[in-house]
Design an enzyme around this catalytic site. Structure first.
Site, PDB file in Angstrom:
ATOM      1  N   TYR A 170      -5.065  49.696  40.059  1.00 47.86           N
ATOM      2  CA  TYR A 170      -4.358  49.560  40.550  1.00 47.86           C
ATOM      3  C   TYR A 170      -4.907  47.610  41.060  1.00 47.86           C
ATOM      4  O   TYR A 170      -6.245  47.358  40.867  1.00 47.86           O
ATOM      5  CB  TYR A 170      -4.703  49.643  41.900  1.00 47.86           C
ATOM      6  CG  TYR A 170      -3.951  51.617  42.098  1.00 47.86           C
ATOM      7  CD1 TYR A 170      -2.623  51.809  42.587  1.00 47.86           C
ATOM      8  CD2 TYR A 170      -4.755  52.184  41.282  1.00 47.86           C
ATOM      9  CE1 TYR A 170      -1.713  52.611  42.040  1.00 47.86           C
ATOM     10  CE2 TYR A 170      -3.316  53.685  41.601  1.00 47.86           C
ATOM     11  CZ  TYR A 170      -2.457  53.930  41.859  1.00 47.86           C
ATOM     12  OH  TYR A 170      -1.789  54.949  42.135  1.00 47.86           O
ATOM     13  N   TYR A 208      -6.411  57.902  36.020  1.00 43.74           N
ATOM     14  CA  TYR A 208      -7.149  56.823  36.546  1.00 43.74           C
ATOM     15  C   TYR A 208      -8.347  57.232  37.088  1.00 43.74           C
ATOM     16  O   TYR A 208      -8.189  58.601  37.531  1.00 43.74           O
ATOM     17  CB  TYR A 208      -7.979  55.792  36.855  1.00 43.74           C
ATOM     18  CG  TYR A 208      -6.624  56.375  38.896  1.00 43.74           C
ATOM     19  CD1 TYR A 208      -7.436  56.741  39.879  1.00 43.74           C
ATOM     20  CD2 TYR A 208      -5.585  56.041  38.997  1.00 43.74           C
ATOM     21  CE1 TYR A 208      -6.731  56.757  41.429  1.00 43.74           C
ATOM     22  CE2 TYR A 208      -4.365  56.412  39.350  1.00 43.74           C
ATOM     23  CZ  TYR A 208      -5.249  56.748  40.688  1.00 43.74           C
ATOM     24  OH  TYR A 208      -5.334  57.236  42.149  1.00 43.74           O
ATOM     25  N   ARG A 219      -7.473  61.189  38.103  1.00 43.30           N
ATOM     26  CA  ARG A 219      -5.820  61.807  38.795  1.00 43.30           C
ATOM     27  C   ARG A 219      -5.143  62.036  36.952  1.00 43.30           C
ATOM     28  O   ARG A 219      -5.020  60.459  36.860  1.00 43.30           O
ATOM     29  CB  ARG A 219      -5.168  60.511  39.639  1.00 43.30           C
ATOM     30  CG  ARG A 219      -6.536  60.701  40.674  1.00 43.30           C
ATOM     31  CD  ARG A 219      -6.228  61.349  41.869  1.00 43.30           C
ATOM     32  NE  ARG A 219      -4.794  62.328  41.509  1.00 43.30           N
ATOM     33  CZ  ARG A 219      -3.747  62.224  42.157  1.00 43.30           C
ATOM     34  NH1 ARG A 219      -3.525  60.743  43.064  1.00 43.30           N
ATOM     35  NH2 ARG A 219      -2.566  62.900  41.902  1.00 43.30           N
ATOM     36  N   HIS A 266       1.085  59.087  37.818  1.00 40.54           N
ATOM     37  CA  HIS A 266       1.449  59.541  38.605  1.00 40.54           C
ATOM     38  C   HIS A 266       1.734  57.765  39.597  1.00 40.54           C
ATOM     39  O   HIS A 266       1.592  56.874  39.199  1.00 40.54           O
ATOM     40  CB  HIS A 266       0.510  60.067  39.972  1.00 40.54           C
ATOM     41  CG  HIS A 266      -0.224  58.998  40.294  1.00 40.54           C
ATOM     42  ND1 HIS A 266      -1.637  59.745  39.854  1.00 40.54           N
ATOM     43  CD2 HIS A 266      -0.403  58.422  41.565  1.00 40.54           C
ATOM     44  CE1 HIS A 266      -2.357  58.599  41.011  1.00 40.54           C
ATOM     45  NE2 HIS A 266      -1.279  58.204  41.991  1.00 40.54           N
ATOM     46  N   HIS A 313       3.801  56.742  42.461  1.00 38.96           N
ATOM     47  CA  HIS A 313       3.660  56.771  44.046  1.00 38.96           C
ATOM     48  C   HIS A 313       5.002  56.511  45.448  1.00 38.96           C
ATOM     49  O   HIS A 313       5.571  55.400  44.791  1.00 38.96           O
ATOM     50  CB  HIS A 313       2.303  56.331  45.099  1.00 38.96           C
ATOM     51  CG  HIS A 313       1.054  56.035  45.226  1.00 38.96           C
ATOM     52  ND1 HIS A 313       0.835  57.163  45.385  1.00 38.96           N
ATOM     53  CD2 HIS A 313       0.404  55.697  44.220  1.00 38.96           C
ATOM     54  CE1 HIS A 313      -0.333  57.757  45.151  1.00 38.96           C
ATOM     55  NE2 HIS A 313      -0.336  56.396  44.387  1.00 38.96           N
TER      56      HIS A 313
END
Lengths: 197, 271
Positions: free
Chosen positions: B136, B175, B185, B188, B190
């Site tokens: 991110y 990640y 995780r 995905h 969000h």
């Protein structure tokens, strides 16, 4: 089309990465003037502020707060343009994040009653890392008509206190405790499911 | 700098192993399945706020019952968004910089409906995600995977008259995070959504089919019911895939039912 299954889609936590934490480059959910529903210089401007706490009383620095409210006359805004604000247009909606010490701040107007005799409030929705679904609450405005005999507040007994903001000049202070002795009252509305272990 | 950010040296990573987590997740799941078998009305459709395998939830969930109430007038309405707020190009996450982002180009398409099956029209829908390396753009994400200078991972759109939305993006990668040792995780995206009533406001995560990390992930597993978890998983849809350009996924989102219809007429008089 998947309309055969109309069970609501589950929520999930907002996680930690919803904001860039760099005022110069707000690339995720926060946006410029998201927390200024009116400019601070506006004659009507008040501040709604508070700190978000966890169950040990530690401030939460990674929460996102949104507010939604009527204008000062109790009218419900139908004006678009929240994301790119016109300082002369009141949209009623704002988004802010908590800072390093868990505090959020909005510049807004004090809402009027939407219905005669009804206690005015600012609706708040809370998202945070560690919080697996959204939480709804209300910041009621102190010393306003309708507070005394509001049916929702009466039903809450002593806990109603957690929903009434405290006035300090042009500031309304509304702390949010996700857990613990002073836990804020959170609401569920028809159709919502908050399963417990 | 990079050495102190190595996962092995990270002082914040808890000592719990994935095996410990798996057994906690399994215990909760077994208890839940027995409960629903005995009483189908106990079926859960949303995550639990109190889900101990997700360590950060321990001090961040209310312990008192939520107060059930009917919405008041303001809660039967939502903020208005439109093309004043969002430009059409903001739904393409691959054109925000000078160059092309790395990774598998995908299109995610679907509809936003309320619990009565009505399309949620002209409403704001926002997405944010990691890049093709699982990184991110965020000061708290310092794990050793590259930032892509051509990918910010943020998009917005306004739903169409039939509730449809579409984003062009890059498939995010899994990640690591610090919930327990060697925690990862599943990939995905969000999603953030508004309805016609502010009580329908929601934030969630869309997953990709067949992710091997599903069983290991306490955030996904905080939804104890398999049918409910499946509602967060997009479907691969070859009709959304296009020749030599992108692969396609379909994902529809259902909000809770609107409570406002009965008062729409009188609403026009309210000003």
């Amino acid at each position: 089309m998947t309309t055969h299954d109309l069970t609501p889609t589950p929520g999930q936590t907002i996680g930690p990465f919803f904001g860039y934490f760099n005022a110069a480059e707000q690339v995720h959910l926060p946006f410029e003037d998201g927390d200024h529903l009116v400019p601070p210089a506006d004659d009507r401007a008040i501040q709604l502020t508070g700190t978000v706490f966890d169950g040990e009383g530690t401030p939460i620095p990674d929460a996102m707060i949104e507010i939604w409210q009527a204008d000062e006359h109790g009218d419900i805004p139908k004006q678009d343009g929240s994301l790119i604000r016109d300082p002369f247009a009141f949209t009623g909606w704002g988004r802010g994040t908590t800072d390093n010490v868990g505090t959020y701040r909005f510049t807004t107007v004090q809402p009027g009653a939407t219905d005669e005799g009804k206690a005015p409030f600012i609706h708040i929705v809370v998202f945070a890392r560690g919080l697996l679904n959204k939480l709804h609450t209300r910041a009621y405005i102190p010393e306003t008509e309708g507070l005394e005999n509001d049916a929702t507040l009466s039903a809450l007994g002593d806990r109603a206190e957690t929903l009434i903001a405290k006035r300090d000049g042009k500031r309304l202070i509304f702390d949010i405790h996700l857990q613990g002795n002073n836990e804020t009252v959170f609401f569920s509305y028809p159709g919502m499911d908050y399963p417990k272990p | 700098m990079t050495s102190t950010n190595s996962p092995k040296l990270d002082p914040l990573a808890t000592a719990d192993s994935q095996e410990t987590l798996n057994s906690e997740i399994q215990d909760i799941s077994t208890t839940y399945e027995q409960r629903v078998k005995a009483d189908p009305k106990q079926e859960e459709t949303q995550p639990r706020l109190n889900y101990p395998p997700y360590r950060s939830s321990l001090l961040r969930h209310p312990t008192k019952d939520l107060h059930h109430t009917d919405p008041e007038t303001i809660e039967l309405h939502s903020p208005a968004f439109g093309h004043r707020d969002v430009h059409q190009l903001e739904s393409d996450l691959t054109i925000q910089h000078n160059g092309e982002p790395l990774g598998e180009r995908i299109v995610i398409r679907g509809r936003v409906l309320d619990g009565n099956g009505r399309p949620v029209r002209n409403q704001l829908i926002e997405v944010w995600q990691a890049n093709a390396s699982g990184r991110y753009i965020h000061k708290r994400d310092q794990h050793p995977a590259p930032i892509d200078p051509n990918f910010s991972g943020v998009g917005r759109a306004i739903t169409g008259d039939d509730g449809t939305y579409e984003f062009t993006t890059i498939k995010p990668a899994p990640y690591p995070w610090k919930n327990h040792h060697n925690a990862w995780r599943p990939a995905h995206v969000h999603f953030s959504l508004f309805g016609t009533d502010f009580t329908q406001r929601m934030i969630t995560q869309m997953y990709f089919p067949g992710d091997p990390l599903f069983a290991l992930d306490p955030i996904y597993q905080s939804i104890t019911d398999q049918k409910a978890r499946d509602r967060l998983v997009a479907t691969y849809d070859h009709s959304i895939t296009s020749h030599e350009w992108n692969t396609g996924y379909r994902w529809d989102i259902i909000l809770t039912g609107s409570q406002q219809t009965w008062m729409e007429e009188e609403d026009h008089d309210h000003s």
